[in-house]
Design an enzyme around this catalytic site. Structure first.
Site: not given
Length: 312
Positions: A9, A98, A168
């Site tokens: 982002e 996120c 991740h």
């Protein structure tokens, strides 16, 4: 082997995607997240974050770009997924990774890793809403505060019908601090039969090989590493040497043209300084460049410094 460009982002927007995919080596990109709360978003929101929808869902160099959605309500995510596909996205990605506090506070991103059933409900709703041939992928971390639900979450996402899972290899709490726990991806792989993509702490071709070995994954996603070395994907896939600084400085000038004459020109000085922060990891010259431009506020002054660096 498939190498994907990670969504970041405020960093990897359509300009950066265009730049890095022109350098080469990438097979797929994912957009910055489209934030879904409690409504069906207008088409302009999707076009703003993914202008590639005007080009068949591909970058100018032909690399597919998948729209990423972030939110907590299965039905609203499903309806917005339909819009993304109708507009030409070649797939839908769901953000469960996120770590941003503002996102997590409103029950988006990594905080959902605490709620296995919600993960299942979201993926199932989106999978049911879009045509069967359209890929529905998800991106997760190993957990929020710990890794206790890592396998359970992956199983839920698999059973809900996801086509692919990017992992991740850190928790939200671990943030971006090394190391990445690639071996945990191998543990997850024992419990799911969908394709897995390994992500986290891949800065060079040697890291990529170690990640593939420890994660037992062939496919990789790279983010910060690609900003630190723009031809990292090619280095991983073809063994090419890191881009020399003079060539990179010329690339920065090319990027300057995108930024200054694009829709984000006023942000250019800050954006180029931000990119220097990543480049410093691989290129000592980036530290010199940053020191030369850090007090400059006019775009042309920065480009003049870059031109000297590129010996143009």
């Amino acid at each position: 082997m498939k190498v994907m460009l990670a969504p970041m982002e405020g960093v990897v927007d359509h300009l950066m995607r265009d730049m890095l995919t022109r350098v080469g080596g990438f097979d797929q990109c994912v957009t910055e997240f489209v934030r879904v709360v409690d409504q069906k978003l207008p088409k302009k929101t999707f076009f703003r974050l993914c202008p590639e929808l005007h080009n068949g869902g591909k970058t100018p160099s032909g690399v597919p770009v998948r729209v990423q959605l972030l939110g907590q309500h299965p039905q609203w995510l499903a309806e917005n997924a339909q819009t993304a596909i109708e507009l030409g996205s070649p797939g839908v990605d769901l953000n469960f990774g996120c770590p941003a506090k503002t996102v997590n506070k409103s029950k988006g991103g990594a905080v959902l890793l605490k709620e296995t059933q919600t993960l299942y409900d979201i993926v199932k709703a989106v999978r049911d809403a879009v045509p069967a041939e359209i890929p529905v992928s998800a991106k997760i971390r190993l957990g929020f505060e710990d890794k206790s639900l890592a396998i359970e979450n992956a199983i839920a996402i698999t059973e809900a019908g996801a086509s692919e899972l990017v992992v991740h290899a850190r928790t939200k709490t671990e943030g971006y601090k090394p190391p990445a726990y690639w071996d945990w991806i191998a543990k997850i792989k024992q419990h799911t039969d969908i394709p897995l993509v390994a992500n986290g702490e891949i800065w060079n071709a040697e890291d990529a090989k170690r990640c593939q070995s420890q994660s037992e994954c062939t496919n990789l996603m790279i983010g910060r590493g690609a900003l630190a070395m723009p031809n990292l994907a090619l280095s991983i896939k073809e063994g090419v040497a890191p881009m020399p600084w003079s060539e990179l400085a010329a690339l920065l000038i090319q990027y300057s043209g995108y930024e200054i004459f694009g829709d984000k020109g006023k942000y250019y000085p800050n954006r180029i300084k931000q990119w220097c922060g990543y480049l410093k990891r691989q290129y000592p010259e980036a530290e010199v460049l940053f020191n030369d431009i850090r007090r400059l506020t006019k775009s042309q002054d920065i480009v003049d410094v870059l031109a000297r660096q590129a010996d143009i």
